[in-house]
Design an enzyme around this catalytic site. Sequence first.
Site, PDB file in Angstrom:
ATOM      1  N   HIS A   1       0.826  -1.206   0.000  1.00 36.25           N
ATOM      2  CA  HIS A   1       0.000   0.000   0.000  1.00 36.25           C
ATOM      3  C   HIS A   1       0.861   1.258   0.000  1.00 36.25           C
ATOM      4  CE1 HIS A   1      -2.711  -3.075   1.613  1.00 36.25           C
ATOM      5  NE2 HIS A   1      -3.654  -2.385   0.996  1.00 36.25           N
TER       6      HIS A   1
ATOM      7  N   ASP B   1      -5.138  -6.156  -7.679  1.00 37.45           N
ATOM      8  CA  ASP B   1      -5.338  -5.555  -6.373  1.00 37.45           C
ATOM      9  C   ASP B   1      -5.682  -4.086  -6.633  1.00 37.45           C
ATOM     10  OD1 ASP B   1      -5.428  -5.114  -3.656  1.00 37.45           O
ATOM     11  OD2 ASP B   1      -3.495  -6.044  -3.245  1.00 37.45           O
TER      12      ASP B   1
END
Length: 429
Positions: free
Chosen positions: A257, A330
Amino acid sequence: MLGRIGTTGLLVIALTACGGGGGSAEVGPTGGKAAPPAQTTSAAPSTTAPQQSPVQRVLARMSVEEKVGQLFMPVLYGTAADTVSGENQARYAARTPAKVIAKYHLGGVILFPQNVKSVGQVVGLTNGMQRAAEEVPLLIGTDQENGLVSRMSALMTDFPGAAEIGATKDTDLSRDVARATGEELRALGVNLDFAPVADVNVNPRNPVIGRRAFGNDPQKVARRWRVAAAVKGFGEAKIAATAKHFPGHGDTSVDSHTGLPVIKHTRAEWERIDAPPFKAAIDAGVDAVMSAHIVFPKLDSSGDPATLSKPILTGLLREKLGFKGVISTDALNMAGVRKKYNDGEIAVRAVLAGADLLLMPNDLPKAYDAVLAAVKSGRISKERLDQSVTRLLTLKQKRGLLTEAPVASAERAAGVLRSPEHRELAARA
């Protein structure tokens, strides 16, 4: 995915059988002398057109713009399909979830806690969003792994996460919990779960997987009633399951992230450690596999993350492991995939690598326009686009979503969510 956050009046597609048989056509006279009595007119060969499948019929009626829209699954803001939101306006130049869905011909949406207030509200939201889909019902997804990542936890039974299940000797537990989770999601109008996690957590310093994984033993994670069992449980609940994060996010000390992890496993180590749970999920009939924003130099030396890697998504996942379902990225707003390319180029490269579902683009208008332009220019061939749309439509057909969207019931949902049976299962777990 552990993403960070900052569809007619139901139009049912009438699918009628195509193709008709060619009748017998008599051969006309050729002129000249009459034919001998023994000869008779003959019938021309029957030329029945091949019948199209329901998926092929839906695909054939879609415009290029509608096909491109099927690839995208963004976050929408609001607690009802007609909620006016400045966030939607700023991000998508459309004020409500329903208008965003119609504008971009979206194939799906993903729900986060900001979309969740009450059972009746979520049922109204999912029904409203399905009504906004012009032709093809939506995939409505969420991350309900249970445990650490539980987007719908405000409403659903508090089941234990993967690590807790993996630590038990109850061989039925993974399947039972996945089935119960799927039943609760389906009652709310959600039809796709981004679960189970198929990563093998072999790095104790892993900041993003950890207890989200079933464990650190590849064979236990893969088969001993863990990943494969969860896939079967979701299927029994008629919920699409997603194994993540391919080719394996377990041996990293960097959070994708916020950075771009590099995994240094050799090809042999990948086959021994990372691949078995994904192979088990595929063998169990998993609907989708999610890519990871990780660099895996021994699998692809380009330096691109797996999400943008054709050798990994097409070469390994499609060709070596034989996966025929939907490949999802993702979240495309994560730092791990945004290091080298802009938001439009990321979406194009993901499709070229083999992805079908583009999850949470950081800039949906730019990503949509870039993919559409790439198709019109030929950089993404129309055949390649049709491959992805066909997989997505096939998934919708498999889960009963191709021709008619399900309508959730708040009354029924209230009887399913946190039912005594499910609370008893949670206690046993």
